[in-house]
Design a protein around this motif. Structure first.
Motif, PDB file in Angstrom:
ATOM      1  N   ARG A 141       0.827  -1.207   0.000  1.00  0.00           N
ATOM      2  CA  ARG A 141       0.000   0.000   0.000  1.00  0.00           C
ATOM      3  C   ARG A 141       0.860   1.255   0.000  1.00  0.00           C
ATOM      4  NH1 ARG A 141      -2.891   3.561   3.908  1.00  0.00           N
ATOM      5  NH2 ARG A 141      -1.655   2.679   5.612  1.00  0.00           N
ATOM      6  N   PRO A 142       0.581   2.237  -0.856  1.00  0.00           N
ATOM      7  CA  PRO A 142       1.300   3.508  -0.777  1.00  0.00           C
ATOM      8  C   PRO A 142       0.971   4.211   0.540  1.00  0.00           C
ATOM      9  CG  PRO A 142       0.079   3.335  -2.836  1.00  0.00           C
ATOM     10  CD  PRO A 142      -0.391   2.227  -1.951  1.00  0.00           C
ATOM     11  N   LEU A 143       1.974   4.626   1.254  1.00  0.00           N
ATOM     12  CA  LEU A 143       1.761   5.353   2.505  1.00  0.00           C
ATOM     13  C   LEU A 143       1.800   6.839   2.186  1.00  0.00           C
ATOM     14  CD1 LEU A 143       4.022   3.205   4.867  1.00  0.00           C
ATOM     15  CD2 LEU A 143       1.590   2.920   4.328  1.00  0.00           C
ATOM     16  N   LEU A 144       0.623   7.420   2.033  1.00  0.00           N
ATOM     17  CA  LEU A 144       0.496   8.799   1.570  1.00  0.00           C
ATOM     18  C   LEU A 144       0.237   9.730   2.748  1.00  0.00           C
ATOM     19  CD1 LEU A 144      -1.744   8.182  -1.578  1.00  0.00           C
ATOM     20  CD2 LEU A 144       0.756   8.298  -1.454  1.00  0.00           C
ATOM     21  N   SER A 145       0.987  10.827   2.798  1.00  0.00           N
ATOM     22  CA  SER A 145       0.822  11.837   3.837  1.00  0.00           C
ATOM     23  C   SER A 145       0.658  13.204   3.194  1.00  0.00           C
ATOM     24  CB  SER A 145       2.036  11.860   4.773  1.00  0.00           C
ATOM     25  OG  SER A 145       2.157  10.648   5.482  1.00  0.00           O
ATOM     26  N   GLY A 146      -0.005  14.089   3.909  1.00  0.00           N
ATOM     27  CA  GLY A 146      -0.175  15.445   3.400  1.00  0.00           C
ATOM     28  C   GLY A 146      -1.584  15.944   3.632  1.00  0.00           C
ATOM     29  N   PHE A 147      -1.970  16.929   2.853  1.00  0.00           N
ATOM     30  CA  PHE A 147      -3.234  17.615   3.081  1.00  0.00           C
ATOM     31  C   PHE A 147      -4.219  17.408   1.942  1.00  0.00           C
ATOM     32  CE2 PHE A 147      -0.380  19.679   5.960  1.00  0.00           C
ATOM     33  CZ  PHE A 147      -1.168  20.005   7.050  1.00  0.00           C
ATOM     34  N   CYS A 148      -5.487  17.318   2.309  1.00  0.00           N
ATOM     35  CA  CYS A 148      -6.578  17.143   1.352  1.00  0.00           C
ATOM     36  C   CYS A 148      -7.192  18.498   1.028  1.00  0.00           C
ATOM     37  CB  CYS A 148      -7.630  16.215   1.952  1.00  0.00           C
ATOM     38  SG  CYS A 148      -9.126  16.058   0.965  1.00  0.00           S
ATOM     39  N   GLY A 149      -7.213  18.841  -0.255  1.00  0.00           N
ATOM     40  CA  GLY A 149      -7.829  20.099  -0.650  1.00  0.00           C
ATOM     41  C   GLY A 149      -9.324  20.099  -0.405  1.00  0.00           C
ATOM     42  N   GLY A 150      -9.958  18.914  -0.513  1.00  0.00           N
ATOM     43  CA  GLY A 150     -11.397  18.830  -0.336  1.00  0.00           C
ATOM     44  C   GLY A 150     -11.844  19.159   1.069  1.00  0.00           C
ATOM     45  N   THR A 151     -11.124  18.617   2.067  1.00  0.00           N
ATOM     46  CA  THR A 151     -11.517  18.840   3.466  1.00  0.00           C
ATOM     47  C   THR A 151     -10.691  19.922   4.148  1.00  0.00           C
ATOM     48  OG1 THR A 151      -9.956  17.186   4.323  1.00  0.00           O
ATOM     49  CG2 THR A 151     -12.143  16.408   3.652  1.00  0.00           C
ATOM     50  N   GLY A 152      -9.510  20.199   3.620  1.00  0.00           N
ATOM     51  CA  GLY A 152      -8.608  21.138   4.273  1.00  0.00           C
ATOM     52  C   GLY A 152      -7.832  20.516   5.414  1.00  0.00           C
ATOM     53  N   GLU A 153      -8.025  19.223   5.659  1.00  0.00           N
ATOM     54  CA  GLU A 153      -7.376  18.522   6.766  1.00  0.00           C
ATOM     55  C   GLU A 153      -6.306  17.564   6.247  1.00  0.00           C
ATOM     56  OE1 GLU A 153      -8.125  19.313   9.823  1.00  0.00           O
ATOM     57  OE2 GLU A 153      -9.822  20.607   9.272  1.00  0.00           O
ATOM     58  N   GLN A 154      -5.488  17.047   7.193  1.00  0.00           N
ATOM     59  CA  GLN A 154      -4.501  16.049   6.815  1.00  0.00           C
ATOM     60  C   GLN A 154      -5.204  14.744   6.436  1.00  0.00           C
ATOM     61  OE1 GLN A 154      -0.643  15.695   8.881  1.00  0.00           O
ATOM     62  NE2 GLN A 154      -1.481  17.113  10.382  1.00  0.00           N
ATOM     63  N   TYR A 155      -4.614  14.044   5.452  1.00  0.00           N
ATOM     64  CA  TYR A 155      -5.147  12.746   5.066  1.00  0.00           C
ATOM     65  C   TYR A 155      -4.896  11.713   6.161  1.00  0.00           C
ATOM     66  CZ  TYR A 155      -6.105  13.822   0.139  1.00  0.00           C
ATOM     67  OH  TYR A 155      -6.620  14.319  -1.023  1.00  0.00           O
ATOM     68  N   PHE A 156      -5.779  10.718   6.231  1.00  0.00           N
ATOM     69  CA  PHE A 156      -5.534   9.539   7.060  1.00  0.00           C
ATOM     70  C   PHE A 156      -4.260   8.858   6.555  1.00  0.00           C
ATOM     71  CE2 PHE A 156      -5.730   4.919   7.119  1.00  0.00           C
ATOM     72  CZ  PHE A 156      -5.894   4.648   8.470  1.00  0.00           C
ATOM     73  N   ASP A 157      -3.316   8.589   7.451  1.00  0.00           N
ATOM     74  CA  ASP A 157      -2.089   7.917   7.005  1.00  0.00           C
ATOM     75  C   ASP A 157      -1.556   6.931   8.043  1.00  0.00           C
ATOM     76  OD1 ASP A 157      -1.056   9.592   8.914  1.00  0.00           O
ATOM     77  OD2 ASP A 157       0.402  10.584   7.609  1.00  0.00           O
ATOM     78  N   ALA A 158      -2.436   6.440   8.911  1.00  0.00           N
ATOM     79  CA  ALA A 158      -2.018   5.457   9.907  1.00  0.00           C
ATOM     80  C   ALA A 158      -1.916   4.067   9.283  1.00  0.00           C
ATOM     81  CB  ALA A 158      -3.007   5.441  11.073  1.00  0.00           C
ATOM     82  N   SER A 159      -1.300   3.153  10.009  1.00  0.00           N
ATOM     83  CA  SER A 159      -1.158   1.780   9.531  1.00  0.00           C
ATOM     84  C   SER A 159      -2.516   1.082   9.479  1.00  0.00           C
ATOM     85  CB  SER A 159      -0.230   0.995  10.457  1.00  0.00           C
ATOM     86  OG  SER A 159      -0.229  -0.380  10.111  1.00  0.00           O
ATOM     87  N   LEU A 160      -2.665   0.203   8.481  1.00  0.00           N
ATOM     88  CA  LEU A 160      -3.854  -0.646   8.367  1.00  0.00           C
ATOM     89  C   LEU A 160      -3.508  -2.108   8.662  1.00  0.00           C
ATOM     90  CD1 LEU A 160      -5.459   0.879   5.143  1.00  0.00           C
ATOM     91  CD2 LEU A 160      -6.210   1.193   7.515  1.00  0.00           C
ATOM     92  N   GLY A 161      -2.410  -2.326   9.342  1.00  0.00           N
ATOM     93  CA  GLY A 161      -2.018  -3.680   9.709  1.00  0.00           C
ATOM     94  C   GLY A 161      -1.644  -4.516   8.503  1.00  0.00           C
ATOM     95  N   ALA A 162      -2.263  -5.680   8.382  1.00  0.00           N
ATOM     96  CA  ALA A 162      -1.939  -6.602   7.294  1.00  0.00           C
ATOM     97  C   ALA A 162      -2.234  -6.010   5.919  1.00  0.00           C
ATOM     98  CB  ALA A 162      -2.715  -7.909   7.468  1.00  0.00           C
TER      99      ALA A 162
END
Length: 239
Positions: free
Chosen positions: A205-226
């Motif tokens: 999975r690409p681990l993407l970090s940064g900001f969402c223009g749609g919401t103005g908030e940071q993207y979810f970027d925590a681990s999803l385990g397996a």
């Protein structure tokens, strides 16, 4: 690292674009520039920054500094049709940016394949993904959309992908340009194409970090385990 990334931006979007909360041009400018610097720190070979609002992110001094790191940067810009973007939304607008970049970027015209990333975000595990793509002779690779991490969505995640010019021009751009945020988003139309043209599978999975223009908030970027090592995707291999 012999790779090329297209970064799409719209530093000064028009007022009234559907589902766009990050409208402060200063915030958009700084967050996009921060993402570019992160890409450069990963020793990407070439970066193309395409802006749809006539802006350039990096100064001449910054370009010189990146060149000293052996990172080549090409900045191209145009003025999008603001009324059309307000009518159809940011997904349609990104399709127009990609089309402009493929027609006007010197770097992209020299490459058969490239990574695309939406401005204001970066991929933390890019080196691992790049090695995986090279090792398996992948031509195109796209991932599913996870949203806020609470549930898997059927749509494609078009923030970040790897593709050939031919696939983008023949299949992906028409999907982007069908989109209208009032009736059907680009993520939906693109996944229809991916289901038709590519193979479904699972991969890193690409681990993407940064900001969402749609919401103005940071993207979810925590681990999803397996799921981090076995995430739904679409792909094909070089013929």
């Amino acid at each position: 690292m012999n790779s090329i990334v297209l970064i799409t931006t719209a530093t000064r979007p028009p007022e009234g674009v559907p589902f766009l909360k990050m409208t402060d041009s200063a915030v958009r400018y700084i967050s996009a520039k921060a993402a570019v610097f992160f890409w450069a720190a990963q020793r990407i070979n070439k970066i193309v920054i395409a802006d749809a609002t006539g802006m350039t992110l990096l100064s001449s001094d910054e370009l010189t500094l990146l060149k000293q790191m052996n990172v080549q940067v090409e900045q191209i810009a145009y003025f999008q049709d603001s009324e059309l973007i307000k009518q159809k939304g940011k997904g349609y607008g990104e399709g127009e940016i990609i089309r402009f970049a493929l027609s006007n970027s010197v770097f992209l015209q020299q490459e058969e394949r490239f990574f695309k990333c939406t401005g204001k975000i970066y991929c933390r595990n890019f080196p691992e993904l790049f090695k995986l793509i090279q090792r398996n002779d992948i031509s195109n690779m796209f991932w599913r959309y996870m949203g806020d991490g609470s549930s898997m969505q059927p749509w494609s995640d078009i923030r970040f992908f790897y593709a050939t010019r031919q696939f983008v021009e023949e299949h992906l751009l028409p999907a982007y340009l069908k989109s209208d945020d009032k009736t059907g988003a680009a993520e939906y139309y693109c996944q229809v194409v991916l289901n038709e043209k590519l193979i479904s599978g699972k991969t890193l999975r690409p681990l993407l970090s940064g900001f969402c223009g749609g919401t103005g908030e940071q993207y979810f970027d925590a681990s999803l385990g397996a799921l981090d090592s076995s995430f739904p995707c679409w792909f094909d291999k070089k013929s």
